[in-house]
Each structure stands twice: as C-alpha cells, then as structure tokens.
Design a protein around this motif. Structure first.
Motif, PDB file in Angstrom:
ATOM      1  N   LEU A 115      43.200  39.710  42.609  1.00 45.75           N
ATOM      2  CA  LEU A 115      42.708  41.078  42.757  1.00 45.75           C
ATOM      3  C   LEU A 115      43.019  41.860  41.488  1.00 45.75           C
ATOM      4  CD1 LEU A 115      41.673  43.582  44.311  1.00 45.75           C
ATOM      5  CD2 LEU A 115      43.981  43.806  45.293  1.00 45.75           C
ATOM      6  N   VAL A 116      41.981  42.503  40.935  1.00 40.96           N
ATOM      7  CA  VAL A 116      42.150  43.371  39.766  1.00 40.96           C
ATOM      8  C   VAL A 116      41.737  44.781  40.149  1.00 40.96           C
ATOM      9  CG1 VAL A 116      41.340  43.903  37.430  1.00 40.96           C
ATOM     10  CG2 VAL A 116      41.849  41.537  38.075  1.00 40.96           C
ATOM     11  N   VAL A 117      42.625  45.735  39.881  1.00 42.57           N
ATOM     12  CA  VAL A 117      42.378  47.153  40.156  1.00 42.57           C
ATOM     13  C   VAL A 117      42.252  47.862  38.817  1.00 42.57           C
ATOM     14  CG1 VAL A 117      43.205  49.229  41.307  1.00 42.57           C
ATOM     15  CG2 VAL A 117      43.735  46.975  42.275  1.00 42.57           C
ATOM     16  N   LEU A 118      41.033  48.220  38.437  1.00 41.25           N
ATOM     17  CA  LEU A 118      40.795  48.906  37.171  1.00 41.25           C
ATOM     18  C   LEU A 118      40.841  50.412  37.381  1.00 41.25           C
ATOM     19  CD1 LEU A 118      37.872  46.834  35.594  1.00 41.25           C
ATOM     20  CD2 LEU A 118      40.315  46.706  35.062  1.00 41.25           C
ATOM     21  N   GLY A 119      41.641  51.087  36.577  1.00 44.54           N
ATOM     22  CA  GLY A 119      41.762  52.531  36.690  1.00 44.54           C
ATOM     23  C   GLY A 119      43.188  52.969  36.449  1.00 44.54           C
ATOM     24  N   GLU A 120      43.367  54.281  36.420  1.00 46.00           N
ATOM     25  CA  GLU A 120      44.691  54.847  36.190  1.00 46.00           C
ATOM     26  C   GLU A 120      44.837  56.076  37.069  1.00 46.00           C
ATOM     27  OE1 GLU A 120      47.876  54.342  35.624  1.00 46.00           O
ATOM     28  OE2 GLU A 120      47.194  53.320  33.805  1.00 46.00           O
ATOM     29  N   GLY A 121      46.081  56.455  37.376  1.00 50.92           N
ATOM     30  CA  GLY A 121      46.278  57.623  38.208  1.00 50.92           C
ATOM     31  C   GLY A 121      47.697  57.735  38.721  1.00 50.92           C
ATOM     32  N   PRO A 122      47.965  58.748  39.529  1.00 54.42           N
ATOM     33  CA  PRO A 122      49.336  59.025  39.973  1.00 54.42           C
ATOM     34  C   PRO A 122      49.913  58.010  40.955  1.00 54.42           C
ATOM     35  CG  PRO A 122      47.779  60.496  41.074  1.00 54.42           C
ATOM     36  CD  PRO A 122      47.006  59.760  40.023  1.00 54.42           C
ATOM     37  N   SER A 123      49.100  57.146  41.536  1.00 53.68           N
ATOM     38  CA  SER A 123      49.607  56.186  42.523  1.00 53.68           C
ATOM     39  C   SER A 123      50.031  54.857  41.909  1.00 53.68           C
ATOM     40  CB  SER A 123      48.540  55.928  43.602  1.00 53.68           C
ATOM     41  OG  SER A 123      48.255  57.086  44.329  1.00 53.68           O
ATOM     42  N   ARG A 124      50.069  54.759  40.599  1.00 56.38           N
ATOM     43  CA  ARG A 124      50.378  53.470  39.970  1.00 56.38           C
ATOM     44  C   ARG A 124      51.730  52.918  40.419  1.00 56.38           C
ATOM     45  NH1 ARG A 124      49.659  49.889  35.977  1.00 56.38           N
ATOM     46  NH2 ARG A 124      47.605  50.725  35.457  1.00 56.38           N
ATOM     47  N   LEU A 125      52.771  53.739  40.381  1.00 58.84           N
ATOM     48  CA  LEU A 125      54.111  53.246  40.719  1.00 58.84           C
ATOM     49  C   LEU A 125      54.168  52.763  42.168  1.00 58.84           C
ATOM     50  CD1 LEU A 125      56.378  55.869  38.907  1.00 58.84           C
ATOM     51  CD2 LEU A 125      55.733  53.571  38.153  1.00 58.84           C
ATOM     52  N   GLU A 126      53.514  53.498  43.081  1.00 59.26           N
ATOM     53  CA  GLU A 126      53.513  53.081  44.483  1.00 59.26           C
ATOM     54  C   GLU A 126      52.762  51.765  44.665  1.00 59.26           C
ATOM     55  OE1 GLU A 126      52.884  56.005  43.336  1.00 59.26           O
ATOM     56  OE2 GLU A 126      54.106  57.485  44.409  1.00 59.26           O
ATOM     57  N   LEU A 127      51.657  51.588  43.955  1.00 58.65           N
ATOM     58  CA  LEU A 127      50.884  50.347  44.077  1.00 58.65           C
ATOM     59  C   LEU A 127      51.646  49.170  43.475  1.00 58.65           C
ATOM     60  CD1 LEU A 127      47.308  51.672  43.194  1.00 58.65           C
ATOM     61  CD2 LEU A 127      48.272  51.201  45.458  1.00 58.65           C
ATOM     62  N   GLU A 128      52.321  49.386  42.367  1.00 60.98           N
ATOM     63  CA  GLU A 128      53.121  48.315  41.771  1.00 60.98           C
ATOM     64  C   GLU A 128      54.274  47.928  42.694  1.00 60.98           C
ATOM     65  OE1 GLU A 128      52.407  49.255  37.007  1.00 60.98           O
ATOM     66  OE2 GLU A 128      54.213  49.980  38.030  1.00 60.98           O
ATOM     67  N   ALA A 129      54.898  48.919  43.337  1.00 59.84           N
ATOM     68  CA  ALA A 129      55.993  48.622  44.270  1.00 59.84           C
ATOM     69  C   ALA A 129      55.471  47.852  45.480  1.00 59.84           C
ATOM     70  CB  ALA A 129      56.660  49.919  44.707  1.00 59.84           C
ATOM     71  N   LEU A 130      54.295  48.215  45.994  1.00 58.53           N
ATOM     72  CA  LEU A 130      53.714  47.505  47.129  1.00 58.53           C
ATOM     73  C   LEU A 130      53.363  46.068  46.759  1.00 58.53           C
ATOM     74  CD1 LEU A 130      52.567  47.487  50.009  1.00 58.53           C
ATOM     75  CD2 LEU A 130      50.420  48.381  49.061  1.00 58.53           C
ATOM     76  N   THR A 131      52.852  45.885  45.555  1.00 60.16           N
ATOM     77  CA  THR A 131      52.514  44.536  45.088  1.00 60.16           C
ATOM     78  C   THR A 131      53.759  43.648  45.030  1.00 60.16           C
ATOM     79  OG1 THR A 131      50.641  45.381  43.797  1.00 60.16           O
ATOM     80  CG2 THR A 131      51.523  43.232  43.180  1.00 60.16           C
ATOM     81  N   ALA A 132      54.839  44.197  44.507  1.00 61.17           N
ATOM     82  CA  ALA A 132      56.078  43.433  44.436  1.00 61.17           C
ATOM     83  C   ALA A 132      56.647  43.156  45.830  1.00 61.17           C
ATOM     84  CB  ALA A 132      57.091  44.191  43.585  1.00 61.17           C
ATOM     85  N   LYS A 133      56.559  44.131  46.710  1.00 62.66           N
ATOM     86  CA  LYS A 133      57.091  43.969  48.063  1.00 62.66           C
ATOM     87  C   LYS A 133      56.366  42.857  48.826  1.00 62.66           C
ATOM     88  CE  LYS A 133      57.629  46.513  52.399  1.00 62.66           C
ATOM     89  NZ  LYS A 133      57.410  47.822  53.086  1.00 62.66           N
ATOM     90  N   LEU A 134      55.054  42.734  48.597  1.00 67.04           N
ATOM     91  CA  LEU A 134      54.258  41.723  49.302  1.00 67.04           C
ATOM     92  C   LEU A 134      54.276  40.368  48.591  1.00 67.04           C
ATOM     93  CD1 LEU A 134      51.172  43.924  50.262  1.00 67.04           C
ATOM     94  CD2 LEU A 134      53.058  43.217  51.750  1.00 67.04           C
ATOM     95  N   GLY A 135      54.990  40.273  47.471  1.00 63.77           N
ATOM     96  CA  GLY A 135      55.067  39.014  46.734  1.00 63.77           C
ATOM     97  C   GLY A 135      53.768  38.633  46.048  1.00 63.77           C
ATOM     98  N   LEU A 136      53.023  39.633  45.553  1.00 64.06           N
ATOM     99  CA  LEU A 136      51.721  39.386  44.933  1.00 64.06           C
ATOM    100  C   LEU A 136      51.726  39.662  43.432  1.00 64.06           C
ATOM    101  CD1 LEU A 136      49.470  41.111  47.630  1.00 64.06           C
ATOM    102  CD2 LEU A 136      49.888  38.660  47.365  1.00 64.06           C
ATOM    103  N   ALA A 137      52.899  39.616  42.821  1.00 61.19           N
ATOM    104  CA  ALA A 137      52.985  39.983  41.410  1.00 61.19           C
ATOM    105  C   ALA A 137      52.100  39.119  40.524  1.00 61.19           C
ATOM    106  CB  ALA A 137      54.443  39.883  40.953  1.00 61.19           C
TER     107      ALA A 137
END
Length: 296
Positions: A115-137
């Motif tokens: 999965l590739v998410v193209l874009g930038e915005g204020p939710s980046r840190l939350e999305l990166e944390a969710l990705t790590a939490k789900l083991g999808l790094a």
C-alpha cells in the motif's frame, strides 16, 4: 455578470463556514447571474436555497496526459515489479480516512501486496504509528507528495478513495481515466458522479456504520480476483468520453453564454423600465414652471 461557484458540498464543509462567510455567500449568490456546482448533489442544494438563480453542473476535466512536476518519485524505486500495488492519493487528514484503509489492508490483503499513500498532511505521525502498531512497516509506505501521478496510476493495480466526504475528487477521476480499477465510498457528493450511482464505472461502497467491514470485504475480493479487477478497470471508456477536455470546455462555454445572455436581457429590461418610469411627485413639482411676478 457575477458567476458563483461551489466546489465542496456545502452542508459537509469542514470546518463549517463562519457567520461572516455565510452572510457573504448569501449576499453574493443572490446577486449572481448563474450558480455553478461540480456535482449533482451540490447543484440540488443550491437550487433549493437559491431557487431564483439558474444553476448548472460543471465537472472537472481529465487533463490527459497529466503534467509531471517535481518532486518526481519513481514507482520502480519503491515497489518491486513482482509485487501488487494498492494506491491512494490525497491529503493526510482525518476526513480522508487513510487510517481506515490501512486497517482494512492489514485485515484483508495478502502479503504480496503493498500500500502506497501519496500525499502530506497533519495525520502523518498518526498513520506512521498505526502502520508500526499493525506490523506493516515493510508493506505500507508514505513517501509524501509525488508530481508524477500518471506514473503511479499506471503502475497501480487497484486505487482506493476512503474519504468520509468529498467535493469533486480529482484523484479518483484521474485514476479511473488511467484504467486503474477504483473503489470509493458512496458519500453524499463526489464519487457517485464519477463512478456512477449503479457502479457502472467503478465500485461504490455503502458509507454506513460499518465502513471497515465493507472496505475489507471489497479489498479481499478484488486483490484475490484478477479477472474482477480487469473488468472494473475496463469501465473507464465512459470517463474518457464524458470528462474529455473538449466536452468540459463546451459545457463551460454554454454556461458562460447563458450567464451573459441573462445579464444582457436584464440590463435591457432595466433600461426600458427606467425610461418608462414616471418621475417622483416632488421632482415633477420642482420642474413645474412657476408664474412670473409682475414688476411694480
């Protein structure tokens, strides 16, 4: 003549308009010669609130080929050619619901997809944390902006727009026009105008109380069924015709001529009315000749 345009669906605008902007919109829209909306739902709202002003729907065109500009991100540098690509494009913001897509991706998509998410915005840190939490790094990537979106649409095997509300989603329109099988939620305005109310140009998911389940089921089916993805991608022909530059330019030209004709007709009517209107009583009395006084 004044032409007023509404891009997002007004009742779902986030954040809502302030009272000052709401007052200004009412004032200007009532003085406009023509109202323009990008979707049928927005046009319906404008006709209900400003019934005396004509309203037309003017969708965005597909500018093919899409222009390329910096930053240029080569899909081959991030994604192995042997792996499948699930793509979404948009601002990293809560209404875009990329977190919902990441969760559905973790629940329903096999390991040979990325999965590739193209874009930038204020939710980046939350999305990166969710990705790590789900083991999808290693399977979910957030590379930021990309100025060469056409390369990504062509490389993608499936495109998803998980937004909770939209105005007129250009990313969905561009993906479908490039022949990418596309999924979106049937929110109040936007995706339905592009993919069709009967899903004739893409897959619309119900936006009810269980969006995660609907999205996970759709991803599981389409990521496992290559034939279904190809059939979904083949529905882009209508978009090529209906959203072509020539067609949209002609629709815009018709709207401008309509506004100009209405403006000219109203000016002529006003001039005739002004000419035929009788002067006010005090003006007539002031203009009445006075009798001369006899000299002594």
């Amino acid at each position: 003549p004044v032409i007023a345009c509404a891009r997002p669906y007004p009742p779902q605008l986030q954040p809502p308009l302030s009272k000052g902007y709401e007052w200004a919109r009412r004032l200007l829209y009532h003085r406009a010669r023509l109202l323009c909306a990008q979707t049928e739902e927005t046009a319906h709202w404008m006709r209900a609130h400003f019934p005396k002003i004509p309203c037309v729907v003017l969708p965005n065109p597909v500018m093919l080929p899409l222009p390329s500009k910096p930053p240029v991100l080569d899909p081959g540098d991030l994604i192995d050619p042997e792996r499948k690509l699930l793509l979404t494009v948009g601002r990293l913001d809560p209404p875009k619901r990329q977190d919902l897509l990441i969760q559905a991706f973790a629940d329903a998509v096999a390991s040979d997809w990325e999965l590739v998410v193209l874009g930038e915005g204020p939710s980046r840190l939350e999305l990166e944390a969710l990705t790590a939490k789900l083991g999808l790094a290693g399977r979910v990537r957030l590379p930021g902006f990309a100025g060469n979106l056409a390369d990504w649409y062509i490389r993608a095997d499936l495109f998803v727009l998980p937004s909770s509300y939209e105005g007129f989603p250009n990313a969905l329109l561009e993906a479908a026009a490039h022949g990418t099988a596309s999924i979106a939620f049937d929110v109040k305005a936007g995706p339905r105008d592009i993919l069709g109310a009967d899903c004739e140009r893409g897959l619309l998911l119900p936006d009810d109380g269980t969006p995660l389940r609907h999205l996970a089921d759709a991803l599981k089916h389409l990521t496992q069924d290559h034939t279904a993805r190809m059939e979904l991608a083949a529905r882009r022909t209508f978009i090529d015709l209906a959203r072509s530059n020539c067609n949209v330019v002609e629709v815009h030209g018709q709207a401008l001529r309509r506004a100009n004709n209405r403006f000219t007709r109203n000016r002529c009517t006003s001039a005739v009315a002004l000419k035929d209107r009788r002067p006010h009583r005090w003006y007539r009395e002031a203009r009445r000749p006075r009798p001369r006084q006899k000299s002594r």
